[in-house]
Write a protein that holds these residues in place. Structure first.
Motif, PDB file in Angstrom:
ATOM      1  N   MET A   2      -0.371  18.408   8.944  1.00 58.18           N
ATOM      2  CA  MET A   2      -0.132  18.835  10.325  1.00 58.18           C
ATOM      3  C   MET A   2       0.846  20.013  10.364  1.00 58.18           C
ATOM      4  O   MET A   2       0.658  20.971  11.121  1.00 58.18           O
ATOM      5  CB  MET A   2       0.445  17.667  11.139  1.00 58.18           C
ATOM      6  CG  MET A   2      -0.613  16.710  11.601  1.00 58.18           C
ATOM      7  SD  MET A   2      -1.734  17.590  12.701  1.00 58.18           S
ATOM      8  CE  MET A   2      -3.065  16.462  12.826  1.00 58.18           C
TER       9      MET A   2
ATOM     10  N   PRO B 195     -11.524  31.216  16.897  1.00 58.17           N
ATOM     11  CA  PRO B 195     -12.443  30.908  15.788  1.00 58.17           C
ATOM     12  C   PRO B 195     -12.066  31.590  14.480  1.00 58.17           C
ATOM     13  O   PRO B 195     -12.221  31.007  13.402  1.00 58.17           O
ATOM     14  CB  PRO B 195     -13.791  31.422  16.298  1.00 58.17           C
ATOM     15  CG  PRO B 195     -13.674  31.400  17.763  1.00 58.17           C
ATOM     16  CD  PRO B 195     -12.250  31.725  18.069  1.00 58.17           C
TER      17      PRO B 195
ATOM     18  N   PHE C  13      -0.512  13.360   5.625  1.00 57.70           N
ATOM     19  CA  PHE C  13      -0.951  13.703   6.986  1.00 57.70           C
ATOM     20  C   PHE C  13       0.086  14.587   7.675  1.00 57.70           C
ATOM     21  O   PHE C  13      -0.240  15.591   8.314  1.00 57.70           O
ATOM     22  CB  PHE C  13      -1.177  12.415   7.783  1.00 57.70           C
ATOM     23  CG  PHE C  13      -1.631  12.651   9.191  1.00 57.70           C
ATOM     24  CD1 PHE C  13      -2.934  13.044   9.453  1.00 57.70           C
ATOM     25  CD2 PHE C  13      -0.759  12.485  10.262  1.00 57.70           C
ATOM     26  CE1 PHE C  13      -3.358  13.260  10.750  1.00 57.70           C
ATOM     27  CE2 PHE C  13      -1.177  12.706  11.558  1.00 57.70           C
ATOM     28  CZ  PHE C  13      -2.481  13.094  11.802  1.00 57.70           C
TER      29      PHE C  13
ATOM     30  N   ILE D 209      -9.421  29.591  12.504  1.00 59.12           N
ATOM     31  CA  ILE D 209      -9.715  28.237  12.018  1.00 59.12           C
ATOM     32  C   ILE D 209      -9.754  28.164  10.483  1.00 59.12           C
ATOM     33  O   ILE D 209      -9.114  27.279   9.899  1.00 59.12           O
ATOM     34  CB  ILE D 209     -11.038  27.709  12.617  1.00 59.12           C
ATOM     35  CG1 ILE D 209     -10.958  27.670  14.141  1.00 59.12           C
ATOM     36  CG2 ILE D 209     -11.398  26.343  12.046  1.00 59.12           C
ATOM     37  CD1 ILE D 209     -10.198  26.532  14.729  1.00 59.12           C
ATOM     38  N   PRO D 210     -10.476  29.047   9.787  1.00 61.02           N
ATOM     39  CA  PRO D 210     -10.517  28.903   8.320  1.00 61.02           C
ATOM     40  C   PRO D 210      -9.137  28.976   7.688  1.00 61.02           C
ATOM     41  O   PRO D 210      -8.816  28.195   6.774  1.00 61.02           O
ATOM     42  CB  PRO D 210     -11.392  30.082   7.870  1.00 61.02           C
ATOM     43  CG  PRO D 210     -12.225  30.419   9.041  1.00 61.02           C
ATOM     44  CD  PRO D 210     -11.370  30.138  10.235  1.00 61.02           C
TER      45      PRO D 210
ATOM     46  N   GLU E 186       0.855  -1.183   0.000  1.00 57.15           N
ATOM     47  CA  GLU E 186       0.000   0.000   0.000  1.00 57.15           C
ATOM     48  C   GLU E 186       0.902   1.247   0.000  1.00 57.15           C
ATOM     49  O   GLU E 186       1.932   1.270   0.667  1.00 57.15           O
ATOM     50  CB  GLU E 186      -0.860  -0.010   1.256  1.00 57.15           C
ATOM     51  CG  GLU E 186      -2.015   0.946   1.195  1.00 57.15           C
ATOM     52  CD  GLU E 186      -2.674   1.109   2.557  1.00 57.15           C
ATOM     53  OE1 GLU E 186      -3.369   2.110   2.739  1.00 57.15           O
ATOM     54  OE2 GLU E 186      -2.465   0.237   3.432  1.00 57.15           O
TER      55      GLU E 186
ATOM     56  N   PHE F 153     -19.585  24.923  12.583  1.00 52.08           N
ATOM     57  CA  PHE F 153     -18.598  25.979  12.791  1.00 52.08           C
ATOM     58  C   PHE F 153     -18.941  27.230  11.990  1.00 52.08           C
ATOM     59  O   PHE F 153     -18.760  28.352  12.463  1.00 52.08           O
ATOM     60  CB  PHE F 153     -17.188  25.486  12.442  1.00 52.08           C
ATOM     61  CG  PHE F 153     -16.147  26.524  12.684  1.00 52.08           C
ATOM     62  CD1 PHE F 153     -15.785  26.846  13.971  1.00 52.08           C
ATOM     63  CD2 PHE F 153     -15.578  27.219  11.641  1.00 52.08           C
ATOM     64  CE1 PHE F 153     -14.859  27.836  14.216  1.00 52.08           C
ATOM     65  CE2 PHE F 153     -14.655  28.212  11.866  1.00 52.08           C
ATOM     66  CZ  PHE F 153     -14.288  28.519  13.164  1.00 52.08           C
TER      67      PHE F 153
ATOM     68  N   TRP G  36     -20.503  34.607  15.889  1.00 51.02           N
ATOM     69  CA  TRP G  36     -19.468  35.102  16.808  1.00 51.02           C
ATOM     70  C   TRP G  36     -18.832  36.375  16.248  1.00 51.02           C
ATOM     71  O   TRP G  36     -18.613  37.346  16.961  1.00 51.02           O
ATOM     72  CB  TRP G  36     -18.429  33.993  16.998  1.00 51.02           C
ATOM     73  CG  TRP G  36     -17.191  34.409  17.726  1.00 51.02           C
ATOM     74  CD1 TRP G  36     -17.022  34.468  19.071  1.00 51.02           C
ATOM     75  CD2 TRP G  36     -15.943  34.799  17.150  1.00 51.02           C
ATOM     76  NE1 TRP G  36     -15.761  34.873  19.368  1.00 51.02           N
ATOM     77  CE2 TRP G  36     -15.073  35.097  18.208  1.00 51.02           C
ATOM     78  CE3 TRP G  36     -15.482  34.947  15.838  1.00 51.02           C
ATOM     79  CZ2 TRP G  36     -13.766  35.508  18.001  1.00 51.02           C
ATOM     80  CZ3 TRP G  36     -14.187  35.362  15.636  1.00 51.02           C
ATOM     81  CH2 TRP G  36     -13.352  35.625  16.711  1.00 51.02           C
TER      82      TRP G  36
END
Lengths: 172, 427
Positions: A64, A95, A60, A98-99, A52, B265, B272
């Protein structure tokens, strides 16, 4: 580039014939150098006993790295380097990060995986790889044996038994 | 083994679960000093909405698959058909709740309070959409549409079993029904979610809410499908279903957990960031008074499935995918708890505050407990044992119904044109 190798190959016009031939070669203990196909043939990998791919693990890790780069980068910029108040929010507004964290993660993972894939396959700008046969990019399938592992004669008899055409020896 | 026969032990287990659920539901009527029986009615609404939604999503996904010319699901199509038939039970309960708006069985919805309609500007403004007639009649139309389509698709599928042939007449008819149902489902599910769930917080609205709730239903439906398949295989049924099919369901579980998080979200971040008081109150209330549920919701429904199901092999192994499915199913029930309880309790608090005998109302007590939460209140800010009991009861009833429906028809649709593709499904 590595040293040149001499391969003997035969063309098949149907993937079912190819699968049968690969099975026959495997059961006859003939070491296959490589199999060529214009598209992924279903069920070929397990017969060839290919491992594989580990590309997704690399993906991954890149993802990260990307997420951490973006998140820690913004944390540093907005709390230490150049704190600005946006809309009455605290400096460290998770918040809002995050995007961008998500997008950077995708960017790092995708570019990293493409570059890794190219390096692993020996592809890159300015690199030309010899094509075994032009029709392998269109509608033909091929099995290639390295002439060190399989003699040209036994390969030729194998190809005639399994219905291959255009048997040739080529130096890559 | 193409005919499912329900073993006695399973029947006993489900009936026991249902008895437990009924007892817990009844107890939640009497427990505490709860003037409007808000705990009872919210438990009923919460579970009914959750399981009806699973049922709806099963129907929706059958239609998606038929319209998309998909073949991989055909082997276990009967499970989705059985899930979709449960709707009728949910509709009966929703009709009772709808009638309750007329006859004052409950005080779940703030917009149904006569005093508020007169004096509350926002509720007054919304009263053309949020009123008992739209709730009842609109709901009835939508429910009838859903159930007729569910019945039709199942009867076509069963008729195909009996006398399907190479003309694939049944399949062509099913395709027309499925394609017609999809746009109806898209709009009507948003309507139903606004009416049944979002209007509990009558002052508040969010344009993302319908998608967010719908995604929650969808993930639950996929999780339940995986669990049913694993169970059926462990009993020796469905030998042709392999981990190739479960892999695809696992991918849906993974992808739609992320989709749910994305919607959750997006809704949160826009509110928010904009920082408008009328909108932030929804999250303020939940973050302050329901912190365990609020943050736990994200852990259990996003972080856990994301990291566990990320690898290829965890989606294929029954142990890992079943584990995630069980947790996520409960997690989305919990998500609905968080959508439904705070709004309804707030309503009870408001109503008890004006005109229903001052501060003696238990709704007021519950509301106060929530408003000034120094500690968690079981059944109100956390699911208590009664809530878990009601959940088990509803789940048992749901599964009993589904297995009865499964036992009434062959498990594998023999004449479906896509059966061969499904048997040879390979990813």
């Amino acid at each position: 580039m590595g040293k040149t190798k001499e391969v003997v190959y035969g063309l098949y016009s149907d993937e079912q014939d190819l699968l049968k031939a690969v099975k026959a070669a495997k059961s006859g203990h003939m070491e296959i150098h490589d199999v060529f196909s214009p598209f992924p043939v279903h069920g070929l990998d397990p017969i060839l006993g290919l491992e594989e791919s580990r590309l997704h693990i690399a993906g991954f890790i890149y993802g990260m790295i990307g997420a951490l780069t973006a998140f820690l980068g913004m944390t540093w910029i907005f709390t230490k380097d150049w704190p600005i108040i946006f809309g009455g929010k605290p400096y460290w507004s998770v918040p809002a990060f995050i995007p961008i964290t998500f997008e950077t993660m995708v960017l790092f993972a995708s570019i990293g995986m493409v570059v890794t894939f190219y390096i692993v396959c020996g592809l890159g700008p300015g690199v030309t790889n010899e094509t075994l046969h032009d029709r392998l990019t269109d509608d033909k399938f091929a099995i290639a044996f390295n002439t060190h592992d399989v003699t040209v004669d036994s390969a030729k008899s194998f190809f005639s038994q399994t219905g291959a055409s255009d048997v040739n020896v080529k130096v890559l | 083994m193409n005919e499912y026969v329900m073993p006695t032990s399973q029947r006993t287990l489900f009936l026991g679960g249902m008895v437990l659920g009924i007892v817990c539901l009844a107890l939640s009527w009497f427990v505490g000093a709860d003037e409007f029986h808000t705990r009872f009615w919210t438990n009923l609404l919460h579970n009914t909405v959750f399981f009806t939604g699973i049922s709806f999503m099963a129907l929706f996904f059958i239609c998606v698959c038929i319209t998309a010319w998909a073949g991989w699901y055909t082997l276990f199509k009967r499970i989705w058909e059985a899930l979709s038939m449960f709707m009728i039970i949910g509709f009966v309960i929703m009709v009772i709740i709808g009638l309750g708006n007329y006859f004052g069985f409950h005080h779940l919805y703030h917009w149904n309070d006569a005093d508020s309609i007169l004096n509350d500007k926002i509720i007054n403004h919304k009263s053309k959409f949020l009123n008992k007639n739209v709730y009842f009649i609109g709901g009835l139309i939508v429910m009838a549409g859903w159930y007729i389509c569910a019945m039709k698709l199942r009867s076509l599928s069963l008729a195909e079993d009996r006398n399907g042939d190479d003309s694939y007449e049944h399949h062509h008819k099913a395709r027309v029904w499925a394609a017609g149902f999809l746009p109806f489902a898209g709009f009507s599910s948003a309507f139903i979610i606004w009416q049944w769930i979002m209007s509990l917080d009558a002052h508040w609205y969010s344009t993302m809410f319908a998608w967010y709730s719908g995604a929650s239903w969808f993930v639950s439906m996929i999780a339940l499908t995986i669990l049913i398949i694993i169970y059926m295989k462990s009993r020796g049924y469905y030998e042709q279903i392999t981990n190739e099919h479960v892999h695809d369901l696992g991918k849906f579980l993974f992808a739609f957990s992320i989709f749910w998080t994305y919607l959750w979200f997006s809704q949160f971040m826009l509110i928010w960031y904009a920082n408008v008081g009328e909108e932030t109150v929804y999250f303020r209330h939940r973050m302050d008074n329901y912190p365990v549920l609020f943050y736990g919701n994200l852990l259990i429904n996003f972080v856990m499935p994301f990291f566990v199901l990320m690898r290829n092999d965890t989606k294929r192994k029954f142990g890992s995918v079943g584990f995630v499915a069980a947790i996520v199913l409960f997690g989305h029930w919990w998500d609905y708890f968080l959508m439904i309880k705070p709004g309804a309790l707030h309503t009870a608090h408001e109503l008890a505050g004006h005109g229903h005998g001052g501060d003696h109302g238990a709704g007021a007590h519950a509301g106060e407990a929530v408003e000034h939460a120094a500690h968690f209140v079981s059944g109100f800010t956390l699911p208590g044992l009664l809530e878990i009991g009601v959940f088990i009861g509803f789940l048992s009833g749901f599964l009993y119904f589904v297995y009865v429906k499964l036992s009434q028809a062959p498990l594998v649709p023999e004449n479906d044109p896509y059966l061969a593709e499904s048997i040879h499904h390979h990813v």
